[in-house]
Motif scaffolding. Sequence first.
Motif, PDB file in Angstrom:
ATOM      1  N   ARG A 179       0.883  -1.165   0.000  1.00  0.00           N
ATOM      2  CA  ARG A 179       0.000   0.000   0.000  1.00  0.00           C
ATOM      3  C   ARG A 179       0.919   1.213   0.000  1.00  0.00           C
ATOM      4  O   ARG A 179       2.028   1.151   0.524  1.00  0.00           O
ATOM      5  N   SER A 180       0.483   2.309  -0.549  1.00  0.00           N
ATOM      6  CA  SER A 180       1.390   3.439  -0.782  1.00  0.00           C
ATOM      7  C   SER A 180       1.954   4.038   0.496  1.00  0.00           C
ATOM      8  O   SER A 180       2.964   4.741   0.455  1.00  0.00           O
ATOM      9  N   ASP A 181       1.323   3.763   1.660  1.00  0.00           N
ATOM     10  CA  ASP A 181       1.888   4.269   2.917  1.00  0.00           C
ATOM     11  C   ASP A 181       2.798   3.247   3.591  1.00  0.00           C
ATOM     12  O   ASP A 181       3.345   3.503   4.670  1.00  0.00           O
ATOM     13  N   ASN A 182       2.953   2.070   2.973  1.00  0.00           N
ATOM     14  CA  ASN A 182       3.855   1.029   3.476  1.00  0.00           C
ATOM     15  C   ASN A 182       3.547   0.613   4.918  1.00  0.00           C
ATOM     16  O   ASN A 182       4.452   0.304   5.692  1.00  0.00           O
ATOM     17  N   GLU A 183       2.275   0.552   5.280  1.00  0.00           N
ATOM     18  CA  GLU A 183       1.907   0.282   6.664  1.00  0.00           C
ATOM     19  C   GLU A 183       1.264  -1.079   6.900  1.00  0.00           C
ATOM     20  O   GLU A 183       0.845  -1.385   8.014  1.00  0.00           O
ATOM     21  N   LEU A 184       1.198  -1.928   5.881  1.00  0.00           N
ATOM     22  CA  LEU A 184       0.553  -3.224   6.059  1.00  0.00           C
ATOM     23  C   LEU A 184       1.521  -4.218   6.719  1.00  0.00           C
ATOM     24  O   LEU A 184       2.737  -4.069   6.625  1.00  0.00           O
ATOM     25  N   PRO A 185       0.983  -5.241   7.395  1.00  0.00           N
ATOM     26  CA  PRO A 185       1.844  -6.153   8.171  1.00  0.00           C
ATOM     27  C   PRO A 185       2.589  -7.156   7.295  1.00  0.00           C
ATOM     28  O   PRO A 185       2.192  -7.459   6.167  1.00  0.00           O
ATOM     29  N   GLU A 190       6.210 -20.256   3.838  1.00  0.00           N
ATOM     30  CA  GLU A 190       7.229 -21.291   3.744  1.00  0.00           C
ATOM     31  C   GLU A 190       7.745 -21.451   2.326  1.00  0.00           C
ATOM     32  O   GLU A 190       8.858 -21.931   2.108  1.00  0.00           O
ATOM     33  N   SER A 191       6.947 -21.055   1.352  1.00  0.00           N
ATOM     34  CA  SER A 191       7.371 -21.135  -0.046  1.00  0.00           C
ATOM     35  C   SER A 191       7.172 -19.786  -0.719  1.00  0.00           C
ATOM     36  O   SER A 191       6.056 -19.260  -0.754  1.00  0.00           O
ATOM     37  N   ALA A 192       8.263 -19.221  -1.247  1.00  0.00           N
ATOM     38  CA  ALA A 192       8.155 -17.946  -1.948  1.00  0.00           C
ATOM     39  C   ALA A 192       7.323 -18.081  -3.210  1.00  0.00           C
ATOM     40  O   ALA A 192       6.657 -17.127  -3.639  1.00  0.00           O
ATOM     41  N   ALA A 193       7.330 -19.270  -3.815  1.00  0.00           N
ATOM     42  CA  ALA A 193       6.548 -19.475  -5.036  1.00  0.00           C
ATOM     43  C   ALA A 193       5.058 -19.579  -4.743  1.00  0.00           C
ATOM     44  O   ALA A 193       4.229 -19.272  -5.607  1.00  0.00           O
ATOM     45  N   ALA A 194       4.700 -20.014  -3.538  1.00  0.00           N
ATOM     46  CA  ALA A 194       3.296 -20.222  -3.193  1.00  0.00           C
ATOM     47  C   ALA A 194       2.623 -18.967  -2.646  1.00  0.00           C
ATOM     48  O   ALA A 194       1.441 -19.003  -2.300  1.00  0.00           O
ATOM     49  N   VAL A 195       3.346 -17.865  -2.560  1.00  0.00           N
ATOM     50  CA  VAL A 195       2.750 -16.611  -2.080  1.00  0.00           C
ATOM     51  C   VAL A 195       1.616 -16.208  -3.017  1.00  0.00           C
ATOM     52  O   VAL A 195       1.753 -16.298  -4.249  1.00  0.00           O
ATOM     53  N   PRO A 196       0.467 -15.776  -2.489  1.00  0.00           N
ATOM     54  CA  PRO A 196      -0.655 -15.395  -3.354  1.00  0.00           C
ATOM     55  C   PRO A 196      -0.302 -14.294  -4.338  1.00  0.00           C
ATOM     56  O   PRO A 196       0.590 -13.468  -4.067  1.00  0.00           O
ATOM     57  N   SER A 197      -0.982 -14.278  -5.455  1.00  0.00           N
ATOM     58  CA  SER A 197      -0.770 -13.225  -6.444  1.00  0.00           C
ATOM     59  C   SER A 197      -1.110 -11.871  -5.843  1.00  0.00           C
ATOM     60  O   SER A 197      -2.066 -11.741  -5.071  1.00  0.00           O
ATOM     61  N   GLY A 198      -0.335 -10.866  -6.208  1.00  0.00           N
ATOM     62  CA  GLY A 198      -0.630  -9.528  -5.715  1.00  0.00           C
ATOM     63  C   GLY A 198       0.594  -8.645  -5.711  1.00  0.00           C
ATOM     64  O   GLY A 198       1.663  -8.999  -6.225  1.00  0.00           O
ATOM     65  N   THR A 230       5.580  -7.247  -7.604  1.00  0.00           N
ATOM     66  CA  THR A 230       4.351  -7.928  -8.011  1.00  0.00           C
ATOM     67  C   THR A 230       4.665  -9.409  -8.189  1.00  0.00           C
ATOM     68  O   THR A 230       5.770  -9.775  -8.613  1.00  0.00           O
ATOM     69  N   HIS A 231       3.675 -10.238  -7.879  1.00  0.00           N
ATOM     70  CA  HIS A 231       3.923 -11.674  -7.889  1.00  0.00           C
ATOM     71  C   HIS A 231       2.696 -12.416  -8.395  1.00  0.00           C
ATOM     72  O   HIS A 231       1.553 -12.030  -8.101  1.00  0.00           O
ATOM     73  N   SER A 232       2.939 -13.481  -9.138  1.00  0.00           N
ATOM     74  CA  SER A 232       1.877 -14.390  -9.571  1.00  0.00           C
ATOM     75  C   SER A 232       2.071 -15.728  -8.875  1.00  0.00           C
ATOM     76  O   SER A 232       3.176 -16.299  -8.908  1.00  0.00           O
ATOM     77  N   ALA A 233       1.031 -16.222  -8.229  1.00  0.00           N
ATOM     78  CA  ALA A 233       1.128 -17.468  -7.473  1.00  0.00           C
ATOM     79  C   ALA A 233       1.654 -18.588  -8.351  1.00  0.00           C
ATOM     80  O   ALA A 233       1.270 -18.723  -9.517  1.00  0.00           O
ATOM     81  N   GLY A 234       2.544 -19.386  -7.770  1.00  0.00           N
ATOM     82  CA  GLY A 234       3.133 -20.493  -8.499  1.00  0.00           C
ATOM     83  C   GLY A 234       4.463 -20.157  -9.142  1.00  0.00           C
ATOM     84  O   GLY A 234       5.182 -21.043  -9.600  1.00  0.00           O
ATOM     85  N   SER A 235       4.801 -18.877  -9.178  1.00  0.00           N
ATOM     86  CA  SER A 235       6.058 -18.442  -9.778  1.00  0.00           C
ATOM     87  C   SER A 235       7.052 -18.073  -8.687  1.00  0.00           C
ATOM     88  O   SER A 235       6.673 -17.540  -7.639  1.00  0.00           O
TER      89      SER A 235
END
Length: 639
Positions: A179-185, A190-198, A230-235
């Motif tokens: 978020r543009s204020d960099n305040e989210l937690p 456990e897997s960098a590839a399994a991180v949700p898209s976003g 930016t990340h796409s899940a599975g990558s």
Amino acid sequence: MTARPRLRTIALALCSALLATTASVLPARAGTPAPVPTWEVRGPGDAPTAVVALDPADGHPTLAVRRDGRTVLEPSPVGLVTERADLSKGLSLIGRSERPVRERYTSTTGKSRVRVVRMTEARFRFRTATGARLDLVTRVAPDGVAYRYVLPRSQGDVLRETSAFTLPAGASALLGAYRSDNELPFRRYESAAAVPSGAYMMQSLFHTDGGWALIAESDVTGTYAGAHLTHSAGSATYGVSLADDAPVHTAGALTTPWRAVVTGDLATVTESTLVDDLAPASRIRDISWIRPGPALWTWLAGGKAAGQSLTAQEKYVDYAAERGWPYEVVDAGWYFEPDAWDVVDPDWQTDGWMPELVRYAAAKGVGIHVWLHYTLLTDPAEREKWLGTLEHWGVKGVKIDFMNSESQERMRWYDDVLRSTARHHLMVNFHGSTIPKGIQRTWPQVMSMEGVGGEEKRTNTAEQLASLPFTRNVIGSMDFTPGAFQRPERPDAGSDAGELGLTVLYESGIQNLSGTPESYDARPEARRFLEQLPARWEETRLLTGDPGRSAVLARRSPDHRWFIGGIFAGAARTADVPMRLGAGRWLVETLTDGPADLVRTAHTVRGGDTLQVPVRADGGFAALACRWYEGRTSCEGRA
């Protein structure tokens, strides 16, 4: 020298350069794909290695990072796409040069005062078939690898970057949504590839085969825009996206911000100053007026209800003076009409109470910082009026809030405000902001920046508290505003010792202490500890930690005492804390949670010993260490 020897010298130099750029290219066997040309950039000592490669099939460049033969980053795309050229493929190498970078500077804020920079810089000159040029400048330091792009001639606006970071298989992640204020937690995966898209914040931490890797950027000015991942899940690849996905407007040659990977063991990453080291040198010659230090900040005592009046603020000044804190911060509401949010012209304040408060505080040895909404400083004439008035009154610093953007336009605003506050000798704390990104080296009047979900947020967790020392606070000073003992909703509410430890665990050039005078008086041991906080730190060491689960840092004050802060997420335990303070005997006074108040316990240890410290669930501790000598029973003394 005759013409013939000179020609021979030039020819030898050209041959050496050619060999340097092609040494890694082997002839292909018939029927096999053409080999990928690669060039290694090695840093000083045991630094990582950057590996630049150019795919012969389509001419796209990549950059990989290795350390001790292990992979930190797999070959990752680099390049830009502009209005006039695609500078991410179809490239050929036309030259390469290398030079050492050696610098030494001092910092007004941060993890350490004296900084020594040792890097190897390599410049790769690429060209497209149509003649468009892209230079890839890489730097390798003991604590990381960075790169930036240089366009020697204008290629129109930058539409996007193809920059990305590809993690090796098995990498884990600690990152937070953007978020543009960099305040989210932050959250562990456990897997960098399994991180949700976003979209995710740049200050993302990965644990790889080659060690820890923290993504960062440096030297972001109004010539460019801030960025996020930016990340796409599975990558396993994390791309770089510019703020608002908007083009960067250029008019001529362009040098982009640094893209950096802070890497090494966990201590190397946590203690790193790479982001500052990459930034331009200070633009301020006389820094004698820039003085960091703790401040009493009363907003969390009740906001405007805490008292936006001369009488109320004088009491806070008195309390700061009694504690030896050099500053008191007057937050929102001081320049608003009663019961409204309409801004009052600064001329109105000439006859108001603020100038009188500044004079009263100065007589007590306390400086005043004041809050401003950033919109007051967007118009150049109004900005000059406000900042000039504050300087005339004797105000020492400004807390500027609600920018909430990392666009190119907003970064230009930062440039303007930084020049103006330097000219008017006003220290700065940015809230609702971007994160430091090297700004504190170039503009040392920047004491701190928010860019974090701080103490005032109600959504923090103990896991978040244990994440910040390894992510956001690595980048630069962080105004978390610890010390709000009176707030029952804080995640370490069962541990006053943990809350006290945050004042050391989190570095900030102006450490805004957010408790009420009553909450400090009810905790005399905490008050005694806070009274001894130094204005700045000489050195920082990670004693132990597990990102998102625990963190214990020691910071050395100018008088050679070590202040220690620790936080632990999860069940109560007895924590083992290595005393990495140096050889010899040390007196360590721990402050832990007791039945009714904090308990101070003295321990005599040797450097390298392991100290066992009891901590409550989702709690922590604070400690003070000094050299032991016969008969010494306390580390008492003001730094």
